[in-house]
Design an enzyme around this catalytic site. Structure first.
Site, PDB file in Angstrom:
ATOM      1  N   HIS A  50     -92.755  34.538 -15.243  1.00  0.00           N
ATOM      2  CA  HIS A  50     -92.760  33.928 -16.866  1.00  0.00           C
ATOM      3  C   HIS A  50     -93.759  34.647 -17.495  1.00  0.00           C
ATOM      4  O   HIS A  50     -94.873  35.229 -16.981  1.00  0.00           O
ATOM      5  CB  HIS A  50     -92.877  32.413 -16.880  1.00  0.00           C
ATOM      6  CG  HIS A  50     -91.787  31.752 -16.443  1.00  0.00           C
ATOM      7  ND1 HIS A  50     -91.834  30.330 -16.596  1.00  0.00           N
ATOM      8  CD2 HIS A  50     -90.699  32.020 -15.471  1.00  0.00           C
ATOM      9  CE1 HIS A  50     -90.655  29.751 -15.934  1.00  0.00           C
ATOM     10  NE2 HIS A  50     -90.047  30.875 -15.387  1.00  0.00           N
ATOM     11  N   CYS A  90     -95.835  26.714 -15.690  1.00  0.00           N
ATOM     12  CA  CYS A  90     -96.871  27.868 -16.663  1.00  0.00           C
ATOM     13  C   CYS A  90     -97.837  26.929 -17.051  1.00  0.00           C
ATOM     14  O   CYS A  90     -99.205  27.216 -17.064  1.00  0.00           O
ATOM     15  CB  CYS A  90     -96.097  28.202 -17.790  1.00  0.00           C
ATOM     16  SG  CYS A  90     -94.963  29.629 -17.512  1.00  0.00           S
ATOM     17  N   CYS A  96     -93.505  25.866 -19.685  1.00  0.00           N
ATOM     18  CA  CYS A  96     -92.689  24.872 -18.848  1.00  0.00           C
ATOM     19  C   CYS A  96     -93.840  24.452 -17.950  1.00  0.00           C
ATOM     20  O   CYS A  96     -94.962  24.771 -18.116  1.00  0.00           O
ATOM     21  CB  CYS A  96     -91.621  25.890 -18.168  1.00  0.00           C
ATOM     22  SG  CYS A  96     -92.562  26.780 -16.620  1.00  0.00           S
ATOM     23  N   GLU A 127     -96.503  33.349 -19.294  1.00  0.00           N
ATOM     24  CA  GLU A 127     -97.715  32.909 -19.032  1.00  0.00           C
ATOM     25  C   GLU A 127     -98.209  33.123 -17.660  1.00  0.00           C
ATOM     26  O   GLU A 127     -99.182  33.696 -17.558  1.00  0.00           O
ATOM     27  CB  GLU A 127     -97.762  31.340 -19.445  1.00  0.00           C
ATOM     28  CG  GLU A 127     -96.957  31.015 -20.633  1.00  0.00           C
ATOM     29  CD  GLU A 127     -95.742  30.767 -20.720  1.00  0.00           C
ATOM     30  OE1 GLU A 127     -95.273  30.069 -21.557  1.00  0.00           O
ATOM     31  OE2 GLU A 127     -94.940  31.477 -20.235  1.00  0.00           O
TER      32      GLU A 127
END
Length: 193
Positions: A87, A120, A117, A89
């Protein structure tokens, strides 16, 4: 009774399609966000467009800012790497963790195109990042995907309140722009499968 059960079954099958057919309205900007936040969020949105354009991942981007300067940036690359943890992040933290010490992470602000999320949030917490600004709320882009919002959603503020109470979270910010990016990606991906 049978008619009600059939109706409930039909609704359960088609409700996600109905949800995604109408884009959700953008939420107002968090009043705690500043003009400087808008500048860095615009860059996070540019980075969110990159994986869509390049076919390398989903529309998510992140920038790490210290003293008004971008010191790290990253775009989602799950598709290209076949790594579901890439992701924006987590990828940023992984890619720059050896170059940026914990003290610097703690003083920096992470700008992310969409609300982090829970995975993250964990990476952000363990990196020691204390300020997060996000663009699009997770519940909003999930509606575009066609996912019905969970009955008891767990947003990033709650995750940080429970696990890293000193973390400051601001957002949404410029959500209309973020939703437009999601609307160009998810319908095309979902129709391919």
């Amino acid at each position: 009774m049978k008619l009600l059960r059939r109706l409930a079954l039909v609704l359960s099958v088609f409700a996600p399609l109905l949800v995604s057919a109408t884009p959700p309205p953008a939420l107002p900007d968090d009043p705690a966000c500043t003009a400087e936040d808008r500048t860095f969020m615009a860059r996070a949105y540019e980075l969110a467009r990159k994986p869509v354009r390049d076919g390398t991942g989903a529309p998510f981007g992140a920038v790490l800012v210290l003293d008004g300067k971008i010191i790290a940036e990253y775009s989602n690359c799950e598709v290209a790497t076949h790594d579901p943890t890439k992701h924006a992040e987590t990828g940023l933290i992984s890619a720059f963790g050896a170059k940026i010490d914990r003290a610097t992470f703690a003083r920096a602000t992470l700008y992310t195109s969409s609300e982090p999320c829970t995975m993250c949030c964990g990476a952000i917490r363990f990196a020691g990042i204390r300020q997060v600004v996000y663009g699009t709320t997770e519940a909003q882009f999930e509606r575009i995907i066609g996912d019905a919002p969970p009955a008891h959603p767990l947003d990033s503020r709650e995750v940080f309140t429970r696990t890293a109470p000193g973390t400051v979270v601001r957002g949404p910010l410029m959500e209309a722009e973020g939703l437009a990016i999601h609307e160009t990606y998810w319908p095309t991906v979902l129709h391919r499968h």
